[in-house]
Design a protein around this motif. Structure first.
Motif, PDB file in Angstrom:
ATOM      1  N   GLU A  98       0.828  -1.204   0.000  1.00 20.38           N
ATOM      2  CA  GLU A  98       0.000   0.000   0.000  1.00 20.38           C
ATOM      3  C   GLU A  98       0.866   1.261   0.000  1.00 20.38           C
ATOM      4  N   ALA A  99       1.969   1.242   0.788  1.00 17.38           N
ATOM      5  CA  ALA A  99       2.875   2.390   0.830  1.00 17.38           C
ATOM      6  C   ALA A  99       3.540   2.602  -0.522  1.00 17.38           C
ATOM      7  N   GLU A 100       3.881   1.482  -1.204  1.00 16.80           N
ATOM      8  CA  GLU A 100       4.513   1.580  -2.516  1.00 16.80           C
ATOM      9  C   GLU A 100       3.533   2.140  -3.549  1.00 16.80           C
ATOM     10  N   VAL A 101       2.289   1.706  -3.481  1.00 11.19           N
ATOM     11  CA  VAL A 101       1.255   2.211  -4.397  1.00 11.19           C
ATOM     12  C   VAL A 101       1.044   3.707  -4.187  1.00 11.19           C
ATOM     13  N   GLU A 102       1.039   4.134  -2.916  1.00 13.42           N
ATOM     14  CA  GLU A 102       0.867   5.548  -2.609  1.00 13.42           C
ATOM     15  C   GLU A 102       1.986   6.389  -3.209  1.00 13.42           C
ATOM     16  N   LYS A 103       3.210   5.853  -3.150  1.00  9.63           N
ATOM     17  CA  LYS A 103       4.358   6.567  -3.708  1.00  9.63           C
ATOM     18  C   LYS A 103       4.234   6.689  -5.228  1.00  9.63           C
ATOM     19  N   LYS A 104       3.787   5.608  -5.883  1.00 10.91           N
ATOM     20  CA  LYS A 104       3.653   5.637  -7.335  1.00 10.91           C
ATOM     21  C   LYS A 104       2.524   6.568  -7.765  1.00 10.91           C
ATOM     22  N   GLU A 105       1.472   6.644  -6.979  1.00 13.62           N
ATOM     23  CA  GLU A 105       0.388   7.581  -7.287  1.00 13.62           C
ATOM     24  C   GLU A 105       0.887   9.017  -7.224  1.00 13.62           C
ATOM     25  N   ALA A 106       1.784   9.294  -6.272  1.00 13.35           N
ATOM     26  CA  ALA A 106       2.354  10.641  -6.160  1.00 13.35           C
ATOM     27  C   ALA A 106       3.212  10.958  -7.381  1.00 13.35           C
ATOM     28  N   PHE A 107       3.992   9.961  -7.857  1.00 10.77           N
ATOM     29  CA  PHE A 107       4.801  10.156  -9.061  1.00 10.77           C
ATOM     30  C   PHE A 107       3.900  10.386 -10.278  1.00 10.77           C
ATOM     31  N   LEU A 150       2.617  13.923 -10.257  1.00 10.19           N
ATOM     32  CA  LEU A 150       3.689  14.854 -10.605  1.00 10.19           C
ATOM     33  C   LEU A 150       3.946  14.834 -12.103  1.00 10.19           C
ATOM     34  N   LEU A 151       3.967  13.633 -12.703  1.00  6.78           N
ATOM     35  CA  LEU A 151       4.189  13.501 -14.144  1.00  6.78           C
ATOM     36  C   LEU A 151       3.098  14.204 -14.938  1.00  6.78           C
ATOM     37  N   GLU A 152       1.839  14.043 -14.513  1.00  6.69           N
ATOM     38  CA  GLU A 152       0.725  14.648 -15.242  1.00  6.69           C
ATOM     39  C   GLU A 152       0.657  16.159 -15.043  1.00  6.69           C
ATOM     40  N   ARG A 153       1.229  16.651 -13.930  1.00  7.46           N
ATOM     41  CA  ARG A 153       1.311  18.114 -13.749  1.00  7.46           C
ATOM     42  C   ARG A 153       2.390  18.715 -14.646  1.00  7.46           C
ATOM     43  N   MET A 154       3.474  17.982 -14.870  1.00  5.09           N
ATOM     44  CA  MET A 154       4.599  18.504 -15.657  1.00  5.09           C
ATOM     45  C   MET A 154       4.323  18.467 -17.162  1.00  5.09           C
ATOM     46  N   PHE A 155       3.555  17.445 -17.622  1.00  5.03           N
ATOM     47  CA  PHE A 155       3.348  17.287 -19.061  1.00  5.03           C
ATOM     48  C   PHE A 155       1.859  17.074 -19.358  1.00  5.03           C
ATOM     49  N   SER A 156       1.381  17.788 -20.353  1.00  6.56           N
ATOM     50  CA  SER A 156      -0.027  17.699 -20.723  1.00  6.56           C
ATOM     51  C   SER A 156      -0.281  16.450 -21.571  1.00  6.56           C
ATOM     52  N   LEU A 157      -1.550  16.115 -21.737  1.00  2.00           N
ATOM     53  CA  LEU A 157      -1.929  14.980 -22.578  1.00  2.00           C
ATOM     54  C   LEU A 157      -1.442  15.192 -24.007  1.00  2.00           C
ATOM     55  N   GLY A 190      -1.233   3.855 -19.975  1.00  5.76           N
ATOM     56  CA  GLY A 190      -0.333   2.710 -19.822  1.00  5.76           C
ATOM     57  C   GLY A 190       1.121   3.128 -19.881  1.00  5.76           C
ATOM     58  N   PHE A 191       1.428   4.099 -20.744  1.00  8.08           N
ATOM     59  CA  PHE A 191       2.804   4.587 -20.840  1.00  8.08           C
ATOM     60  C   PHE A 191       3.217   5.305 -19.559  1.00  8.08           C
ATOM     61  N   GLU A 192       2.302   6.051 -18.960  1.00  8.68           N
ATOM     62  CA  GLU A 192       2.617   6.745 -17.708  1.00  8.68           C
ATOM     63  C   GLU A 192       2.986   5.744 -16.617  1.00  8.68           C
ATOM     64  N   TYR A 193       2.211   4.651 -16.517  1.00 11.00           N
ATOM     65  CA  TYR A 193       2.537   3.610 -15.537  1.00 11.00           C
ATOM     66  C   TYR A 193       3.872   2.952 -15.867  1.00 11.00           C
ATOM     67  N   TYR A 194       4.114   2.734 -17.160  1.00 12.43           N
ATOM     68  CA  TYR A 194       5.385   2.146 -17.599  1.00 12.43           C
ATOM     69  C   TYR A 194       6.562   3.033 -17.186  1.00 12.43           C
ATOM     70  N   ALA A 195       6.402   4.352 -17.325  1.00 12.30           N
ATOM     71  CA  ALA A 195       7.484   5.285 -17.005  1.00 12.30           C
ATOM     72  C   ALA A 195       7.799   5.303 -15.512  1.00 12.30           C
ATOM     73  N   ILE A 196       6.779   5.348 -14.667  1.00  9.04           N
ATOM     74  CA  ILE A 196       7.038   5.461 -13.230  1.00  9.04           C
ATOM     75  C   ILE A 196       7.497   4.147 -12.617  1.00  9.04           C
ATOM     76  N   GLU A 197       7.453   3.064 -13.394  1.00  2.00           N
ATOM     77  CA  GLU A 197       8.030   1.802 -12.921  1.00  2.00           C
ATOM     78  C   GLU A 197       9.547   1.806 -13.090  1.00  2.00           C
ATOM     79  N   ASN A 198      10.059   2.795 -13.832  1.00  2.00           N
ATOM     80  CA  ASN A 198      11.496   2.895 -14.074  1.00  2.00           C
ATOM     81  C   ASN A 198      12.140   3.722 -12.948  1.00  2.00           C
ATOM     82  N   ASP A 199      12.972   3.087 -12.137  1.00  4.58           N
ATOM     83  CA  ASP A 199      13.567   3.762 -10.980  1.00  4.58           C
ATOM     84  C   ASP A 199      14.413   4.960 -11.387  1.00  4.58           C
TER      85      ASP A 199
END
Length: 256
Positions: free
Chosen positions: A178-187, A190-197, A213-222
């Motif tokens: 759950e803590a890991e999911v919360e961290k990824k949701e925060a990322f 942040l990603l969606e605030r920095m770059f528009s659709l 799907g690409f957004e999830y793929y990106a935040i899986e990259n450490d």
């Protein structure tokens, strides 16, 4: 008479435009640095937005004109801009030296307003660590808290069995997840605030139905989340472009 004047002005304007627009030629060069890893540095023509990357030897080729500005940027090097001259096109040893990014902590100035702060006022305990909601639940579930036992008037203590029960029941693993999911949701936010659709669809050429799907793929990259968390938009954008290329290759292979 008016038509003749209009035609004359149109011809003159066309000649001026054609004289200003020159066909760009290919310029080749290489980058140099104390770092042996010279591959993957982005080279962008600021005027045309044409882009290429350096090879393993640091070599590159790109269409440009004298007067164009080339921008060199990557995660490991400081950004550098070069205003091209006519001599650069005839220089067979055209070399651009880049400097490494120095990860240096900025100076931190701590102001103590006569010792008045949340800790001195007793609002929070001294040295208390701050947690997110999920981290607080995880900390509570895993902490072994000695409790004073004064029922018999003797000094002593006991260890709560809750953490052990949580471990064997799987609750600790659930809370960690759950803590890991919360961290990824925060990322993700942040990603969606920095770059528009539009950036994902128009600039990175990600099909609309694959953007999430690409957004999830990106935040899986450490490596990407470290750069994203630094909030350096230029570095984040370049690495995002690399990930987009790999992601589109994955999509293409799945379609086949």
């Amino acid at each position: 008479m008016i038509n003749k004047i209009a035609c004359f002005l149109l011809v003159v304007w066309g000649q001026n435009v054609s004289s200003q627009v020159q066909e760009r030629t290919l310029i080749s060069g290489k980058i140099a640095s104390g770092n042996s890893d010279l591959e993957g540095v982005y080279v962008v023509n600021a005027q045309t937005e044409a882009m290429t990357v350096t090879d393993a030897l640091g070599s590159f080729s790109i269409l440009a004109n004298a007067g164009d500005t080339l921008v060199f940027s990557s995660i490991q090097f400081n950004e550098k801009r070069i205003l091209l001259t006519a001599d650069n096109f005839s220089d067979i040893n055209f070399t651009v030296r880049l400097s490494m990014v120095m990860h240096q902590l900025q100076e931190v100035v701590v102001k103590n307003y006569n010792g008045i702060n949340a800790e001195s006022l007793g609002i929070v305990p001294y040295g208390q660590k701050t947690y997110t909601q999920a981290e607080r639940r995880l900390h509570t579930a895993t902490a072994l808290n000695p409790e004073a036992n004064s029922s018999n008037g003797m000094a002593g203590g006991s260890i709560s069995a809750d953490p052990l029960l949580n471990f064997f029941s799987g609750r600790t693993a659930m809370l960690k997840k759950e803590a890991e999911v919360e961290k990824k949701e925060a990322f993700m936010k942040l990603l969606e605030r920095m770059f528009s659709l539009e950036h994902f669809v128009d600039r990175l050429k990600i099909p609309l139905e694959y953007v999430k799907g690409f957004e999830y793929y990106a935040i899986e990259n450490d490596k990407f989340t470290i750069i994203l968390n630094s909030k350096n938009k230029t570095s984040t954008e370049f690495l995002l472009a690399e990930l987009a290329t790999k992601y589109k290759e994955m999509i293409a292979s799945e379609i086949k």
